[in-house]
Design an enzyme around this catalytic site. Structure first.
Site, short mmCIF file in Angstrom:
data_model
loop_
_atom_site.label_atom_id
_atom_site.label_comp_id
_atom_site.label_asym_id
_atom_site.label_seq_id
_atom_site.Cartn_x
_atom_site.Cartn_y
_atom_site.Cartn_z
N ARG A 39 -16.15 46.13 -44.84
CA ARG A 39 -17.91 46.12 -43.90
C ARG A 39 -18.00 45.29 -43.89
O ARG A 39 -18.68 44.49 -42.84
CB ARG A 39 -19.26 46.63 -45.14
N LYS A 201 -22.35 63.34 -59.35
CA LYS A 201 -23.98 63.81 -59.68
C LYS A 201 -24.23 65.03 -58.43
O LYS A 201 -24.07 64.61 -57.11
CB LYS A 201 -25.05 63.09 -59.81
N GLY A 357 -18.90 56.00 -50.93
CA GLY A 357 -18.30 54.28 -50.86
C GLY A 357 -17.16 54.42 -51.84
O GLY A 357 -16.11 54.17 -51.21
N GLY A 380 -25.70 56.35 -48.70
CA GLY A 380 -27.11 56.65 -48.53
C GLY A 380 -27.00 57.03 -47.58
O GLY A 380 -28.08 58.08 -46.87
N1 LIG Z 1 -15.04 65.49 -63.04
C1 LIG Z 1 -15.03 64.05 -63.24
N2 LIG Z 1 -15.93 63.57 -64.04
C2 LIG Z 1 -16.16 62.11 -64.56
N3 LIG Z 1 -16.99 61.47 -63.35
C3 LIG Z 1 -15.87 62.44 -61.87
C4 LIG Z 1 -15.34 62.82 -61.54
N4 LIG Z 1 -14.74 63.16 -60.33
C5 LIG Z 1 -15.31 62.83 -59.70
N5 LIG Z 1 -16.21 61.28 -60.93
C6 LIG Z 1 -16.57 60.74 -60.79
O1 LIG Z 1 -17.54 60.12 -59.22
C7 LIG Z 1 -18.06 59.21 -58.71
C8 LIG Z 1 -18.03 58.96 -57.47
O2 LIG Z 1 -19.57 59.64 -57.28
P1 LIG Z 1 -20.23 59.53 -56.56
O3 LIG Z 1 -20.77 58.08 -56.01
O4 LIG Z 1 -20.97 61.34 -55.92
O5 LIG Z 1 -19.31 59.03 -55.01
P2 LIG Z 1 -19.40 59.10 -53.47
O6 LIG Z 1 -19.62 57.11 -53.72
O7 LIG Z 1 -18.12 58.83 -52.63
O8 LIG Z 1 -20.80 59.08 -52.26
C9 LIG Z 1 -15.88 57.77 -58.81
O9 LIG Z 1 -16.41 56.80 -59.17
C10 LIG Z 1 -15.57 59.17 -59.91
O10 LIG Z 1 -14.45 58.51 -61.38
O1 LIG Z 2 -24.72 49.76 -50.71
C1 LIG Z 2 -25.49 50.24 -49.98
O2 LIG Z 2 -25.56 51.73 -50.25
P1 LIG Z 2 -24.58 52.91 -50.77
O3 LIG Z 2 -24.28 52.43 -51.54
O4 LIG Z 2 -25.43 54.16 -50.69
O5 LIG Z 2 -23.06 52.59 -49.52
C2 LIG Z 2 -26.27 49.36 -49.13
O6 LIG Z 2 -25.87 48.28 -48.69
C3 LIG Z 2 -27.49 49.76 -49.45
O7 LIG Z 2 -27.82 48.86 -50.62
P2 LIG Z 2 -29.03 50.17 -52.10
O8 LIG Z 2 -28.62 51.11 -52.21
O9 LIG Z 2 -29.23 48.81 -52.48
O10 LIG Z 2 -30.13 49.32 -51.03
#
Ligand SMILES: Nc1ncnc2c1ncn2[C@@H]1O[C@H](COP(=O)(O)OP(=O)(O)O)[C@@H](O)[C@H]1O
Ligand SMILES: O=C(OP(=O)(O)O)[C@H](O)COP(=O)(O)O
Length: 399
Positions: A39, A201, A357, A380
């Site tokens: 970033r 999720k 992320g 997000g």
């Molecule tokens: N089968 C699983 N069981 C538990 N956690 C999982 C599984 N598959 C993926 N994950 C976890 O999901 C997390 C990412 O989810 P998410 O935040 O929704 O993705 P992104 O940040 O790419 O949108 C990762 O930390 C990964 O370890």
């Molecule tokens: O890391 C961010 O969002 P993301 O986790 O959805 O990529 C942004 O910096 C927004 O942060 P926030 O979800 O605390 O408002």
């Protein structure tokens, strides 16, 4: 991109002070070192443009979600050295984002100089979108630039309200390219168009999945969220991730996909483990046949083959969320297989957009950052933009 908003290219910054909202919300380790500077790097072109015009730059950002005032742990001074290294220039630091010192440091800035303000979220007025606080921030600069795509889904003081106090308000290069790349996927995507959704999720991603069903030819669902689908079909998922209150919803999604003629691909097999640990005892199980005491932590070999084949035959690909717990080497093969297929498809002319992320971290972990079409800095924000919501940070730049 929204044709009503202007970009930094439409202005000269000569002799001006630009107040630039960036998203320097970067991951830090226990010693407060930046572990991924994507970033920071992504904000450089806008900063360089302003400086080369003969302007000065006042950078403002949040870091994390501090509660209740100033907190050393969330200080932006932790990123100062990294920023200076990336820019190859000195950067001044204001230990408070508003107040006398910030005013004086801003006023004293000469063309070619950069000032970084302390974390905006040390004031609750930031997230509240307080107009008085916004006005104080606005008093520091002549032109407002929003380059914080990752935070554009927040209607906060520095991302939206502050724009009311400027005649000149524009987006930066990062914001512009994020919106343009998202539009390549949203508007007239080349077909077949495949979306790959994973991660932990369903509840976080349900709106985007529903929206995508109107647009894609193929929808691949892997990762932790796939087990709720399997359980809803009457399968056994052992101790795998489950959102019991979303089981009905998965059935509705499957029915919608069918009605719209979208091919929905779910894992057919899984890598299982006795514990949530890299070195725990592992097994393999067909979907819906995971024994009690075991949990699915990655997609299996057959699923990888099926998913890779679909991806390689696609012309537009959107990927959000890993296929398994890719942070552990024992469970990163599904995510790697998807990333490999994505790179191959891109080499063969497909447009690939990666958002979120963890998906971006996975792409970087495998060294594929340059081999896909675009890696979004937004999680997000990208999802909300794709859901069709108007991002407050973009809307605020309209005249
Ligand atoms: N089968 C699983 N069981 C538990 N956690 C999982 C599984 N598959 C993926 N994950 C976890 O999901 C997390 C990412 O989810 P998410 O935040 O929704 O993705 P992104 O940040 O790419 O949108 C990762 O930390 C990964 O370890
Ligand atoms: O890391 C961010 O969002 P993301 O986790 O959805 O990529 C942004 O910096 C927004 O942060 P926030 O979800 O605390 O408002």
């Amino acid at each position: 991109m929204n044709s009503r908003i202007k970009s930094v290219d439409n202005l000269s910054f000569e002799g001006k002070k630009a107040l630039v909202r960036v998203d320097f919300n970067v991951p830090l380790d226990a010693n407060f070192n930046v572990t991924d500077d994507t970033r920071i790097e992504a904000a450089l072109p806008t900063i360089e443009k302003i400086l080369s015009d003969g302007g000065s730059v006042i950078l403002m950002s949040h870091l994390g979600r501090p509660k209740g005032g100033a907190d050393e742990k969330f200080s932006l001074k932790h990123i100062l050295l990294d920023l200076e290294k990336s820019l190859d220039r000195k950067v001044k630091f204001a230990p408070d984002c508003i107040g006398d010192e910030a005013v004086q440091l801003s006023a004293a800035l000469k063309p070619g100089e950069i000032l970084l303000l302390e974390n905006l979220r040390f004031y609750k007025e930031e997230t509240a979108g307080d107009p008085e606080f916004s006005k104080k921030l606005a008093s520091l600069g002549d032109i407002y630039v929003n380059d914080a795509f990752g935070t554009a889904h927040r209607a906060h003081a520095s991302t939206a309200v502050v724009a009311d106090y400027f005649n000149d308000k524009v987006c930066g290069y990062l914001m512009q390219s994020e919106l343009e790349n998202a539009d390549k996927v949203l508007e007239k995507p080349e077909r077949p168009f495949t979306a790959i959704m994973g991660g932990a999720k369903i509840s976080d991603k349900i709106l985007i999945i529903e929206k995508l069903l109107d647009k894609v030819d193929n929808l691949i669902i892997g990762g932790g969220m796939s087990y709720t689908f399997a359980k809803a079909k009457g399968g056994k998922i052992g101790d795998s991730l489950l959102e019991a209150d979303r089981m009905e919803l998965t059935k509705e999604l499957e029915a919608k996909a069918k009605a719209k003629g979208v091919n929905l691909y779910l894992p057919v097999d899984n890598i299982t483990s006795k514990e949530f640990a890299n070195d725990a005892e592992q097994g393999v199980a067909n979907s819906g046949e995971i024994p009690d005491g075991w949990m699915g932590l990655d997609i299996g070999e057959e699923s990888r083959k099926i998913f890779a084949e679909v991806i390689k035959n696609s012309k537009t690909i959107l990927w959000n969320g890993p296929m398994g717990v890719f942070e552990m080497s024992s469970f990163d093969k599904g995510t790697k297989a998807v990333a490999d297929a994505l790179v191959e498809a891109t080499e063969n002319g497909a447009f690939s957009l990666i958002g979120g992320g963890d998906s971006a971290a996975a792409i970087n972990k495998f060294g594929y950052g340059e081999k896909v079409s675009f890696v979004s800095t937004g999680g997000g924000a990208l999802l909300e933009h794709m859901e069709g919501k108007v991002l407050p940070g973009v809307k605020a730049l309209e005249p």
